[in-house]
Design a protein around this motif. Sequence first.
Motif, PDB file in Angstrom:
ATOM      1  N   ARG A  44       3.379 -10.345   5.586  1.00 32.47           N
ATOM      2  CA  ARG A  44       4.337 -11.022   4.847  1.00 32.47           C
ATOM      3  C   ARG A  44       3.957 -11.629   3.231  1.00 32.47           C
ATOM      4  N   ASN A  45       2.839 -10.871   2.894  1.00 31.06           N
ATOM      5  CA  ASN A  45       2.187 -11.374   1.650  1.00 31.06           C
ATOM      6  C   ASN A  45       2.368 -10.273   0.641  1.00 31.06           C
ATOM      7  N   THR A  46       3.467  -9.675   0.643  1.00 29.72           N
ATOM      8  CA  THR A  46       3.497  -8.449  -0.263  1.00 29.72           C
ATOM      9  C   THR A  46       3.278  -8.692  -1.890  1.00 29.72           C
ATOM     10  N   ASP A  47       3.531  -9.877  -2.063  1.00 32.17           N
ATOM     11  CA  ASP A  47       3.165 -10.265  -3.398  1.00 32.17           C
ATOM     12  C   ASP A  47       1.987 -10.313  -4.100  1.00 32.17           C
ATOM     13  N   VAL A  48       0.901 -10.264  -3.220  1.00 29.28           N
ATOM     14  CA  VAL A  48      -0.391 -10.090  -3.464  1.00 29.28           C
ATOM     15  C   VAL A  48      -0.792  -8.564  -3.852  1.00 29.28           C
ATOM     16  N   THR A  49      -0.925  -8.663  -5.270  1.00 29.39           N
ATOM     17  CA  THR A  49      -1.351  -7.153  -5.675  1.00 29.39           C
ATOM     18  C   THR A  49      -2.378  -7.437  -6.493  1.00 29.39           C
ATOM     19  N   VAL A  50      -3.091  -6.165  -6.670  1.00 29.76           N
ATOM     20  CA  VAL A  50      -4.267  -6.010  -7.581  1.00 29.76           C
ATOM     21  C   VAL A  50      -4.094  -4.696  -8.384  1.00 29.76           C
ATOM     22  N   PRO A  51      -4.183  -4.944  -9.618  1.00 27.44           N
ATOM     23  CA  PRO A  51      -4.144  -3.707 -10.514  1.00 27.44           C
ATOM     24  C   PRO A  51      -4.880  -2.603 -10.004  1.00 27.44           C
ATOM     25  N   ALA A  52      -4.621  -1.215 -10.190  1.00 32.01           N
ATOM     26  CA  ALA A  52      -5.518  -0.387  -9.746  1.00 32.01           C
ATOM     27  C   ALA A  52      -6.676  -0.336 -10.896  1.00 32.01           C
ATOM     28  N   ALA A  78     -15.411   0.180  -9.369  1.00 35.19           N
ATOM     29  CA  ALA A  78     -15.222  -0.129  -7.778  1.00 35.19           C
ATOM     30  C   ALA A  78     -13.796  -0.227  -7.441  1.00 35.19           C
ATOM     31  N   PRO A  79     -13.569   0.405  -6.297  1.00 40.33           N
ATOM     32  CA  PRO A  79     -12.036   0.495  -5.742  1.00 40.33           C
ATOM     33  C   PRO A  79     -11.945  -1.001  -5.282  1.00 40.33           C
ATOM     34  N   TYR A  80     -10.479  -1.421  -5.242  1.00 43.76           N
ATOM     35  CA  TYR A  80      -9.876  -2.694  -4.808  1.00 43.76           C
ATOM     36  C   TYR A  80      -8.935  -2.375  -4.047  1.00 43.76           C
ATOM     37  N   VAL A  81      -8.991  -2.027  -2.474  1.00 42.96           N
ATOM     38  CA  VAL A  81      -7.815  -1.672  -1.822  1.00 42.96           C
ATOM     39  C   VAL A  81      -7.331  -2.616  -0.983  1.00 42.96           C
ATOM     40  N   VAL A  82      -5.980  -2.743  -1.129  1.00 46.96           N
ATOM     41  CA  VAL A  82      -5.155  -4.064  -0.425  1.00 46.96           C
ATOM     42  C   VAL A  82      -4.369  -3.293   0.504  1.00 46.96           C
ATOM     43  N   VAL A  83      -4.403  -3.641   1.741  1.00 42.96           N
ATOM     44  CA  VAL A  83      -3.555  -3.247   2.736  1.00 42.96           C
ATOM     45  C   VAL A  83      -2.782  -4.527   3.389  1.00 42.96           C
ATOM     46  N   ASP A  84      -1.671  -4.130   4.081  1.00 41.70           N
ATOM     47  CA  ASP A  84      -1.076  -5.163   4.689  1.00 41.70           C
ATOM     48  C   ASP A  84      -1.742  -5.643   6.047  1.00 41.70           C
ATOM     49  N   TYR A  85      -2.177  -4.560   6.791  1.00 36.97           N
ATOM     50  CA  TYR A  85      -2.669  -5.054   8.081  1.00 36.97           C
ATOM     51  C   TYR A  85      -3.706  -4.080   8.547  1.00 36.97           C
ATOM     52  N   LEU A  86      -4.676  -4.538   9.242  1.00 39.28           N
ATOM     53  CA  LEU A  86      -5.856  -3.527   9.818  1.00 39.28           C
ATOM     54  C   LEU A  86      -5.802  -3.452  11.022  1.00 39.28           C
ATOM     55  N   GLU A  87      -5.068  -2.030  11.271  1.00 34.89           N
ATOM     56  CA  GLU A  87      -5.025  -1.753  12.738  1.00 34.89           C
ATOM     57  C   GLU A  87      -6.495  -1.339  13.431  1.00 34.89           C
ATOM     58  N   ARG A  88      -7.484  -1.109  12.591  1.00 33.30           N
ATOM     59  CA  ARG A  88      -8.929  -0.601  13.074  1.00 33.30           C
ATOM     60  C   ARG A  88      -9.887  -1.657  12.512  1.00 33.30           C
ATOM     61  N   MET A  89      -9.595  -2.635  13.067  1.00 31.20           N
ATOM     62  CA  MET A  89     -10.994  -3.530  12.729  1.00 31.20           C
ATOM     63  C   MET A  89     -12.430  -3.327  12.934  1.00 31.20           C
ATOM     64  N   ASP A  90     -12.769  -2.402  14.055  1.00 33.26           N
ATOM     65  CA  ASP A  90     -13.726  -1.594  14.167  1.00 33.26           C
ATOM     66  C   ASP A  90     -14.353  -1.150  12.727  1.00 33.26           C
ATOM     67  N   LEU A  91     -13.440  -0.226  12.331  1.00 33.07           N
ATOM     68  CA  LEU A  91     -13.590   0.527  10.933  1.00 33.07           C
ATOM     69  C   LEU A  91     -13.861  -0.495  10.006  1.00 33.07           C
ATOM     70  N   ALA A  92     -12.886  -1.467   9.711  1.00 33.18           N
ATOM     71  CA  ALA A  92     -13.260  -2.282   8.674  1.00 33.18           C
ATOM     72  C   ALA A  92     -14.535  -3.124   8.915  1.00 33.18           C
ATOM     73  N   TYR A  93     -14.885  -3.594   9.883  1.00 31.64           N
ATOM     74  CA  TYR A  93     -16.381  -4.265  10.133  1.00 31.64           C
ATOM     75  C   TYR A  93     -17.362  -3.176   9.782  1.00 31.64           C
TER      76      TYR A  93
END
Length: 363
Positions: free
Chosen positions: A228-236, A242-257
């Motif tokens: 619900r927070n699609t207004d949160v953006t970071v310029p590329a 170093a990359p700054y990757v923004v996603v709405d939701y993390l389906e794979r928390m194991d990979l995120a960890y």
Amino acid sequence: MGPSVVLAGGGTGGHIEPMLALADALRRRDPAPRVTCLGTARGLETRLVPARGYELRLIPPVPLPRRPTPDLLRVPRRVLGAVAETRALLRELAADVVVGFGGYVALPAYLAARRERTPVVVHEQNALPGLANRVGARLAARVAVTAPGTPLHGAEHVGMPLRTAISTLDRSARRAEARAAFGLDAGRPTLLVFGGSQGAASLNRSAAGAADALTAAGVQVLHARGPRNTDVTVPARAPGQAPYVVVDYLERMDLAYAAADLALCRSGAVTVAELSAVGLPAVFVPLPIGNGEQRRNALPVVEAGGGMLVEDADLTPSWIAEHVVPLVTDPAVLARYAGHAAAAGARDADERLADIVLEVARR
């Protein structure tokens, strides 16, 4: 066929996830018990429980007002109705044990089990228990808790039952795969930012505001802002940064960890348990409302040296630049934090709780 086990843990993910982790542990036993979950029509369990392959039976919800209101006068009648329906279900299922995880599904289950003389096992996720589990603990054969020192009658420290994808995670072995999956560089220090499944506005603002300071220091970020927070953006970032990757939701928390070296997050009970189990240090930002349970959840890990704690009002972009950047860019300090976090965690709570449940059922 093993005993009939009824699990009551609907409403929120904090109740449902440990319930399903226990269900999976029970299903791995031989002979496997018959597992039935109780829930209500309005909770997340209507989606999550069937998706994991378990039977879900619905009972009326009995929400308990946090403060005295006129609605409090209607609670006894609602409880009586829910208890009557739950008693009928327990008889139909020939329940040998009822396991409750708190919330408005658990209270009618505890009272119905007492009327049916069915033994009860309680599991409390938070360091500060809610009303349902405070009642249930007085009726229970065994009481298991996630955090040591939880003030419940007869409490045994067991830990938080976790999904095997988390409890068996080898972060270092999966790091390269995980970072590639999110479009991150293989060798940069990595900060994971998340505020639960729906995101957290204050974490989003502060982390996004600190994006330049983080990436200028060579820190890459994986930031789950919430759907619900699609207004949160970071310029590329520019090539080579170093990359700054923004996603709405993390389906794979194991990979995120696995991708992360440090987390910046809330301190819900499941989050704290998962992070410590996988040995991922964190900067915890407790939710500033409620009864203070999120702060209590984080304290055992923080006091063990596995993380830091900052109040929500104090979290700013400048605080992140001053405190998070030096931490996430210091491998030796991070390694010490990670070791202390892992020592405070429990990877086998699902099996330990399954042992307790089956012992009570057979008794």
